[in-house]
Design a protein around this motif. Structure first.
Motif, mmCIF file in Angstrom:
data_model
loop_
_atom_site.group_PDB
_atom_site.id
_atom_site.type_symbol
_atom_site.label_atom_id
_atom_site.label_comp_id
_atom_site.label_asym_id
_atom_site.label_seq_id
_atom_site.Cartn_x
_atom_site.Cartn_y
_atom_site.Cartn_z
ATOM 1 N N ASN A 1 0.881 -1.167 0.000
ATOM 2 C CA ASN A 1 0.000 0.000 0.000
ATOM 3 C C ASN A 1 0.921 1.220 0.000
ATOM 4 O OD1 ASN A 1 -1.377 2.326 1.135
ATOM 5 N ND2 ASN A 1 -3.036 0.953 1.726
ATOM 6 N N LEU A 2 0.758 2.092 -1.001
ATOM 7 C CA LEU A 2 1.638 3.245 -1.170
ATOM 8 C C LEU A 2 1.078 4.530 -0.569
ATOM 9 C CD1 LEU A 2 2.573 2.523 -4.892
ATOM 10 C CD2 LEU A 2 3.901 1.963 -2.838
ATOM 11 N N GLY A 3 -0.121 4.469 -0.011
ATOM 12 C CA GLY A 3 -0.779 5.651 0.518
ATOM 13 C C GLY A 3 -2.166 5.765 -0.071
ATOM 14 N N GLU A 4 -2.754 6.953 0.028
ATOM 15 C CA GLU A 4 -4.110 7.135 -0.475
ATOM 16 C C GLU A 4 -4.256 8.459 -1.203
ATOM 17 O OE1 GLU A 4 -6.387 6.768 3.123
ATOM 18 O OE2 GLU A 4 -6.296 8.902 3.537
ATOM 19 N N LYS A 5 -5.299 8.512 -2.025
ATOM 20 C CA LYS A 5 -5.674 9.735 -2.720
ATOM 21 C C LYS A 5 -7.118 10.046 -2.368
ATOM 22 C CE LYS A 5 -2.678 9.454 -6.778
ATOM 23 N NZ LYS A 5 -2.578 9.921 -8.160
ATOM 24 N N HIS A 6 -7.414 11.327 -2.322
ATOM 25 C CA HIS A 6 -8.788 11.793 -2.116
ATOM 26 C C HIS A 6 -9.223 12.415 -3.438
ATOM 27 C CE1 HIS A 6 -8.688 11.249 2.298
ATOM 28 N NE2 HIS A 6 -7.388 11.326 2.060
ATOM 29 N N LEU A 7 -10.165 11.738 -4.103
ATOM 30 C CA LEU A 7 -10.587 12.153 -5.434
ATOM 31 C C LEU A 7 -11.978 12.765 -5.414
ATOM 32 C CD1 LEU A 7 -9.548 8.914 -7.376
ATOM 33 C CD2 LEU A 7 -8.163 10.956 -6.925
ATOM 34 N N SER A 8 -12.239 13.637 -6.350
ATOM 35 C CA SER A 8 -13.581 14.134 -6.629
ATOM 36 C C SER A 8 -14.022 13.447 -7.911
ATOM 37 C CB SER A 8 -13.577 15.652 -6.819
ATOM 38 O OG SER A 8 -13.238 16.298 -5.615
ATOM 39 N N VAL A 9 -15.114 12.690 -7.836
ATOM 40 C CA VAL A 9 -15.554 11.894 -8.988
ATOM 41 C C VAL A 9 -17.038 12.133 -9.265
ATOM 42 C CG1 VAL A 9 -13.829 10.087 -8.581
ATOM 43 C CG2 VAL A 9 -16.096 9.875 -7.565
ATOM 44 N N CYS B 1 -21.064 15.491 -7.974
ATOM 45 C CA CYS B 1 -19.668 15.220 -7.657
ATOM 46 C C CYS B 1 -19.580 14.690 -6.226
ATOM 47 C CB CYS B 1 -18.838 16.496 -7.818
ATOM 48 S SG CYS B 1 -17.075 16.197 -7.760
ATOM 49 N N ARG B 2 -18.797 13.654 -6.044
ATOM 50 C CA ARG B 2 -18.644 13.027 -4.733
ATOM 51 C C ARG B 2 -17.162 12.816 -4.424
ATOM 52 N NH1 ARG B 2 -23.203 9.958 -3.148
ATOM 53 N NH2 ARG B 2 -24.935 10.271 -4.543
ATOM 54 N N SER B 3 -16.863 12.653 -3.164
ATOM 55 C CA SER B 3 -15.483 12.336 -2.798
ATOM 56 C C SER B 3 -15.318 10.824 -2.781
ATOM 57 C CB SER B 3 -15.120 12.932 -1.446
ATOM 58 O OG SER B 3 -15.778 12.255 -0.403
ATOM 59 N N LEU B 4 -14.139 10.387 -3.112
ATOM 60 C CA LEU B 4 -13.819 8.963 -3.080
ATOM 61 C C LEU B 4 -12.390 8.830 -2.592
ATOM 62 C CD1 LEU B 4 -14.646 6.027 -3.768
ATOM 63 C CD2 LEU B 4 -13.722 6.432 -6.063
ATOM 64 N N ARG B 5 -12.227 8.190 -1.447
ATOM 65 C CA ARG B 5 -10.884 7.934 -0.918
ATOM 66 C C ARG B 5 -10.447 6.569 -1.409
ATOM 67 N NH1 ARG B 5 -10.509 7.533 5.286
ATOM 68 N NH2 ARG B 5 -11.300 5.481 4.813
ATOM 69 N N VAL B 6 -9.308 6.531 -2.055
ATOM 70 C CA VAL B 6 -8.793 5.281 -2.624
ATOM 71 C C VAL B 6 -7.389 5.024 -2.104
ATOM 72 C CG1 VAL B 6 -10.204 5.453 -4.712
ATOM 73 C CG2 VAL B 6 -7.925 6.450 -4.704
ATOM 74 N N GLN B 7 -7.078 3.761 -1.921
ATOM 75 C CA GLN B 7 -5.723 3.365 -1.574
ATOM 76 C C GLN B 7 -4.945 3.199 -2.872
ATOM 77 O OE1 GLN B 7 -4.825 3.299 1.803
ATOM 78 N NE2 GLN B 7 -6.887 4.185 1.778
ATOM 79 N N CYS B 8 -3.657 3.420 -2.815
ATOM 80 C CA CYS B 8 -2.814 3.314 -4.004
ATOM 81 C C CYS B 8 -1.866 2.120 -3.882
ATOM 82 C CB CYS B 8 -1.989 4.584 -4.188
ATOM 83 S SG CYS B 8 -2.979 6.039 -4.560
ATOM 84 N N ALA B 9 -1.803 1.355 -4.958
ATOM 85 C CA ALA B 9 -0.883 0.218 -5.059
ATOM 86 C C ALA B 9 -0.651 -0.039 -6.539
ATOM 87 C CB ALA B 9 -1.464 -1.016 -4.371
ATOM 88 N N ASP B 10 0.372 -0.781 -6.851
ATOM 89 C CA ASP B 10 0.731 -1.032 -8.245
ATOM 90 C C ASP B 10 -0.187 -2.096 -8.845
ATOM 91 O OD1 ASP B 10 2.054 -0.896 -10.649
ATOM 92 O OD2 ASP B 10 3.697 -2.198 -10.012
ATOM 93 N N VAL B 11 -1.463 -1.735 -9.037
ATOM 94 C CA VAL B 11 -2.454 -2.631 -9.634
ATOM 95 C C VAL B 11 -2.642 -2.267 -11.107
ATOM 96 C CG1 VAL B 11 -3.678 -3.106 -7.483
ATOM 97 C CG2 VAL B 11 -4.359 -1.136 -8.855
ATOM 98 N N HIS B 12 -3.067 -3.247 -11.887
ATOM 99 C CA HIS B 12 -3.315 -3.008 -13.314
ATOM 100 C C HIS B 12 -4.688 -2.390 -13.529
ATOM 101 C CE1 HIS B 12 0.322 -5.034 -14.562
ATOM 102 N NE2 HIS B 12 0.030 -6.002 -13.728
ATOM 103 N N ARG B 13 -5.652 -2.755 -12.695
ATOM 104 C CA ARG B 13 -7.021 -2.229 -12.791
ATOM 105 C C ARG B 13 -7.445 -1.735 -11.421
ATOM 106 N NH1 ARG B 13 -11.369 -4.954 -16.456
ATOM 107 N NH2 ARG B 13 -12.169 -2.951 -15.868
#
Length: 136
Positions: free
Chosen positions: A45-53, A61-73
């Motif tokens: 797990n490389l950390g997280e991003k807070h996105l507006s989607v 528009c909504r917020s979406l907190r996502v974790q970051c990792a070296d995934v293909h999808r």
């Protein structure tokens, strides 16, 4: 788009997604959390991003907190959706995520044997509420 995954413990995207959103330390990255991927390997797990989607076909528009990792999808965790009060329905006549607090129905699109949530990321901007009940 994010693959809607009933086996995913977290909603996870590749860190290159929405490069304008910075990666921030998360509880998982700070604790050294790793994810097991389909071939049995582990990725950190490389950390997280807070996105507006904005979900495809929607205008809120909504917020979406996502974790970051070296995934293909990117993966949307069904468990996190359900834990935040959403109902996720997979059905031959139409799949969707239902928010009982707002009555909003967000379509999930089947492409072959994969169910995807189509989202558009907005660089910055305001959002009405959180998509999964997390974030802010």
């Amino acid at each position: 788009s994010l693959m809607v995954d009933s086996g995913a413990s977290d909603t996870v995207v590749n860190p290159k997604l929405v490069q304008s959103a910075p990666i921030q330390p998360s509880a998982g990255s700070s604790a050294g959390l790793e994810y097991e991927v389909a071939n049995g390997d582990s990725i950190p797990n490389l950390g997280e991003k807070h996105l507006s989607v904005v979900p495809h076909g929607g205008n809120t528009c909504r917020s979406l907190r996502v974790q970051c990792a070296d995934v293909h999808r990117g993966l949307l965790s069904v468990a996190q959706c359900v834990d935040s009060g959403k109902t996720v329905v997979f059905d031959a006549n139409g799949s969707y995520i239902y928010d009982s607090s707002t009555g909003e129905v967000t379509p999930v699109v089947r492409e072959g044997n994969i169910f995807n949530l189509r989202l558009w990321a907005k660089p910055g901007g305001e959002h009405r509420e959180d998509f999964r009940g997390q974030g802010r």
